[in-house]
Design a protein around this motif. Structure first.
Motif, PDB file in Angstrom:
ATOM      1  N   PRO A  91     -64.778  25.313  -5.018  1.00 54.04           N
ATOM      2  CA  PRO A  91     -64.975  23.949  -5.523  1.00 54.04           C
ATOM      3  C   PRO A  91     -66.383  23.706  -6.070  1.00 54.04           C
ATOM      4  O   PRO A  91     -66.630  22.700  -6.701  1.00 54.04           O
ATOM      5  N   GLY A 110     -67.490  22.351  -2.423  1.00 59.38           N
ATOM      6  CA  GLY A 110     -67.423  21.124  -3.200  1.00 59.38           C
ATOM      7  C   GLY A 110     -68.550  20.159  -2.872  1.00 59.38           C
ATOM      8  O   GLY A 110     -68.442  18.972  -3.153  1.00 59.38           O
ATOM      9  N   ASN A 134     -66.185  18.680   0.041  1.00 62.34           N
ATOM     10  CA  ASN A 134     -66.472  17.640  -0.948  1.00 62.34           C
ATOM     11  C   ASN A 134     -67.384  16.533  -0.435  1.00 62.34           C
ATOM     12  O   ASN A 134     -67.388  15.435  -0.989  1.00 62.34           O
ATOM     13  N   CYS A 152     -65.116  14.563   2.133  1.00 63.72           N
ATOM     14  CA  CYS A 152     -65.071  13.492   1.128  1.00 63.72           C
ATOM     15  C   CYS A 152     -65.935  12.294   1.495  1.00 63.72           C
ATOM     16  O   CYS A 152     -65.649  11.171   1.090  1.00 63.72           O
TER      17      CYS A 152
END
Length: 176
Positions: A91, A110, A134, A152
């Motif tokens: 990512p 990510g 992420n 996230c």
């Protein structure tokens, strides 16, 4: 320069984990390549200073190919302690030039560690921090040691050490 070599050795051992037989093939992994090129560029920056910015121009095509292979863009001005471990590079990983990071940082993949354009100051991350998949840290911000950031999550504010942050914007959660 020798300090960066020692740091890469610790990075490499951390990438190998408990099974030392992984040393046989981890050296061609994308994570090891990304960390190696960062440590090499960091060494050159510490050796040549701001002149490295000019000296690296002829090397840019090769460096860009290596960045593309490794999916890691770690700026050579970022000051990262030993023991960085990148688990999944697919990512992508980006670390800003104004980052000052302690030892044993774990990045799942990510991840972006960067500075907002309109803000002044460094981005400080303590020792043994963990960024989930992420997770994004936008500074200037200071994260204490042993901070865990959930997948996230977006971190925009300072935190003390030994805390778990989740959400966007990230907030501390109580340990269960």
């Amino acid at each position: 320069m020798f300090r960066q070599i020692k740091f890469f050795y610790r990075d490499y051992l951390r990438l190998c984990g408990a099974k030392k037989v992984r040393m046989l093939y981890i050296w061609v992994s994308r994570a090891a390549t990304g960390i190696f090129i960062y440590r090499l560029e960091r060494s050159m920056f510490l050796l040549f200073g701001k002149v490295w910015k000019i000296l690296r121009i002829p090397l840019s095509p090769l460096l860009n190919l290596i960045y593309a292979y490794s999916n890691c863009e770690i700026h050579y001005q970022a000051d990262i302690g030993p023991g960085i471990c990148i688990l999944h590079t697919a990512p992508g990983i980006v670390i800003s030039a104004r980052s000052i990071i302690g030892s044993n940082l774990t990045l799942v993949g990510g991840n972006v560690i960067g500075i907002r354009e309109d803000k002044e100051g460094p981005l400080l991350i303590g020792d043994s921090c963990y960024l989930g998949a992420n997770a994004v840290v936008l500074g200037p911000v200071t994260l204490g040691s042993f901070t865990k950031i959930g997948a996230c999550s977006l971190v925009l504010h300072d935190t003390s050490g030994n805390v778990t942050l989740i959400g966007s914007p990230a907030r501390p959660v109580a340990d269960r």
